[in-house]
Motif scaffolding. Sequence first.
Motif, short mmCIF file in Angstrom:
data_model
loop_
_atom_site.label_atom_id
_atom_site.label_comp_id
_atom_site.label_asym_id
_atom_site.label_seq_id
_atom_site.Cartn_x
_atom_site.Cartn_y
_atom_site.Cartn_z
N THR A 86 88.85 -54.45 42.58
CA THR A 86 89.23 -54.62 43.99
C THR A 86 90.67 -54.16 44.24
O THR A 86 91.04 -53.89 45.38
CB THR A 86 89.11 -56.09 44.43
OG1 THR A 86 89.80 -56.89 43.49
CG2 THR A 86 87.67 -56.53 44.51
N THR A 87 91.48 -54.08 43.19
CA THR A 87 92.86 -53.64 43.36
C THR A 87 93.00 -52.13 43.10
O THR A 87 94.10 -51.59 43.14
CB THR A 87 93.82 -54.36 42.38
OG1 THR A 87 93.46 -53.97 41.04
CG2 THR A 87 93.70 -55.87 42.50
N CYS A 88 91.87 -51.47 42.83
CA CYS A 88 91.91 -50.05 42.47
C CYS A 88 92.38 -49.20 43.65
O CYS A 88 91.96 -49.39 44.78
CB CYS A 88 90.51 -49.61 42.05
SG CYS A 88 90.42 -47.91 41.54
N ARG A 89 93.27 -48.24 43.37
CA ARG A 89 93.81 -47.40 44.45
C ARG A 89 92.77 -46.42 44.96
O ARG A 89 92.83 -45.99 46.11
CB ARG A 89 95.06 -46.64 43.97
CG ARG A 89 96.16 -47.59 43.55
CD ARG A 89 97.49 -46.92 43.63
NE ARG A 89 97.91 -46.76 45.02
CZ ARG A 89 99.09 -46.28 45.38
NH1 ARG A 89 99.94 -45.89 44.45
NH2 ARG A 89 99.42 -46.17 46.64
N VAL A 90 91.83 -46.03 44.08
CA VAL A 90 90.76 -45.15 44.54
C VAL A 90 89.67 -46.02 45.15
O VAL A 90 89.03 -46.81 44.47
CB VAL A 90 90.16 -44.33 43.37
CG1 VAL A 90 89.03 -43.45 43.88
CG2 VAL A 90 91.23 -43.49 42.72
N SER A 142 79.47 -57.66 37.31
CA SER A 142 80.48 -58.17 38.23
C SER A 142 80.09 -57.77 39.65
O SER A 142 79.70 -56.62 39.89
CB SER A 142 81.86 -57.62 37.86
OG SER A 142 82.48 -57.01 38.96
N ARG A 143 80.18 -58.72 40.56
CA ARG A 143 79.79 -58.45 41.94
C ARG A 143 80.68 -57.36 42.53
O ARG A 143 80.21 -56.48 43.26
CB ARG A 143 79.92 -59.73 42.75
CG ARG A 143 79.57 -59.53 44.19
CD ARG A 143 79.72 -60.83 44.96
NE ARG A 143 79.33 -60.61 46.35
CZ ARG A 143 79.11 -61.59 47.22
NH1 ARG A 143 79.24 -62.83 46.84
NH2 ARG A 143 78.78 -61.32 48.46
N ASP A 144 81.97 -57.40 42.20
CA ASP A 144 82.90 -56.42 42.76
C ASP A 144 82.56 -55.01 42.30
O ASP A 144 82.63 -54.06 43.07
CB ASP A 144 84.34 -56.76 42.35
CG ASP A 144 84.79 -58.07 42.97
OD1 ASP A 144 84.33 -58.38 44.08
OD2 ASP A 144 85.60 -58.79 42.34
N LEU A 145 82.19 -54.89 41.02
CA LEU A 145 81.86 -53.57 40.50
C LEU A 145 80.56 -53.06 41.15
O LEU A 145 80.44 -51.89 41.51
CB LEU A 145 81.71 -53.64 38.97
CG LEU A 145 81.92 -52.34 38.22
CD1 LEU A 145 83.33 -51.81 38.44
CD2 LEU A 145 81.68 -52.54 36.72
N ALA A 146 79.59 -53.97 41.30
CA ALA A 146 78.32 -53.60 41.93
C ALA A 146 78.55 -53.17 43.38
O ALA A 146 77.97 -52.18 43.84
CB ALA A 146 77.34 -54.76 41.86
#
Length: 474
Positions: free
Chosen positions: A360-364, A322-326
């Motif tokens: 992308t919605t992760c609080r950390v 996933s691009r977001d995870l990368a």
Amino acid sequence: MEFETVIGLEIHAQLKTKSKIFCGCSTEFGAPPNTHTCQVCLGMPGVLPVLNKKVVEYSIKMGLATGSTINTFNQFARKNYFYPDLPKGYQTSQFDLPIVEFGKVEIEVDGKQKVVGITRMHMEEDAGKLIHDDRKPVSYVDLNRTGTPLLEIVSEPDMRSPEEAYAYLRKVHAILRYLDICDGNMQEGSFRCDANISLRPFGQEEFGIRTELKNMNSFKNVQAALEYEERRQRDVLLDGGKVVQETLLWDADRNRTESMRGKEEAHDYRYFPCPDLIPVVIDEEWIEEIRKTLPELPDARKERFISDYALPEYDAGILTASRDLADYFEAAVESGGKAKKVSNWIMTELLRELKGEDVTTCRVKPEQLGALLQMVDEGTISGKIAKTVFLDMMESGKDPGLVVKEKNLLQVSDQGELLALVREIIAANPGQVEEFKGGKTKLMGYFVGQLMQKTQGKANPKVANELFAGELNK
Ligand code: ADP
Ligand code: MG
Ligand code: ZN
């Protein structure tokens, strides 16, 4: 008799344009019913569609990213059928002259690489949505989605197992997300998949009779539906029966398929070139301009993660799927985390706590994870404490330094402070001390454990070991 499974997928990807494919209405999801409509997408007589250039650009992007041929002359066609959620009485789609053909997507299953062919990709408009009332014999129609641009991506029947279909679906999804041309949300229906599956005796060249599966709204559901259908068809064939060509709906609650329509009801769409739209003629120069805007794609990024960050192939595969995870990974490393540590934390703590939510919605924020891991590296907190701090951050979104301060979690490395406690523990456990001196060195773990208890896990384990060793070997 053993059978070989044959699978081909049709994917519908909503393209992430601001406005619809043939009018200026917004494509935003979730607006009140029928507020994003106009004469064009309502199918009023006498209106003329105007093609959204972004739709062409995004389709070319996807074509280039999959090594496909871009047809510089392509055409829209009318696909005629009556549906209450498509008021024109036909869908404007493409037929014999699609914008993209002959592509390929590389997948990997159980460490084996394989290429899945793309037959074609074409541009078309989405239909609206029917909302059925469970309590009253009425249905409502919401035409906000009508005219949202779709790219239909049709694969060759190249997949040989539900796992391969899953891997292909993931890869196509990843490419669309890397290109940022589709938001990829399966629950909201912006990325949908119909799966065709048939079985044939091993060694037989001719394909068996296929069924088409619809209504799967997650990756896992696609795989589960295909596994179910594979078993069902095998049972039919082993019984000496024939598979009936039909369309089946996946019922995720009951884990089974249900017949939706048979072949005898198959539509004759009477395609013909759309007289309202001139053929799409694409300039080679424009294609080259678009090619220059292509970002790094998942496979290339995976290779770079292996070479630049010395990550194992397994880690690199998960992070770049996933691009977001990368992106998250790279931002965390940039803010001070060591690559392999960041990777471990993402693959275990982070993905577990996200519980399937989007990163992308992760609080950390990645910068905060990087800072947290740096604190561990510098000995400010222990790895174990870091896990509690992380859970707090997931809840509160606070910086790691603040959590450590508020909860008084600083690691104690001060020899003087710890030595008094070490001596206390030794004095309180004469039996264990004797056994230790008699050769039972495993008891070191017991002593350090006692110290951890006294300090709520804050003692620096390295310093603790050194202090006990010094005192016990006196
Ligand atoms: P349709 O026009 O009915 O949608 P297509 O020939 O365009 O049918 O094929 C749709 C999808 O079904 C493609 O992805 C193709 O690879 C796949 N497909 C075609 N024949 C078979 C088969 N016998 N078994 C499995 N998949 C198939
Ligand atoms: Mg089909
Ligand atoms: Zn409109």
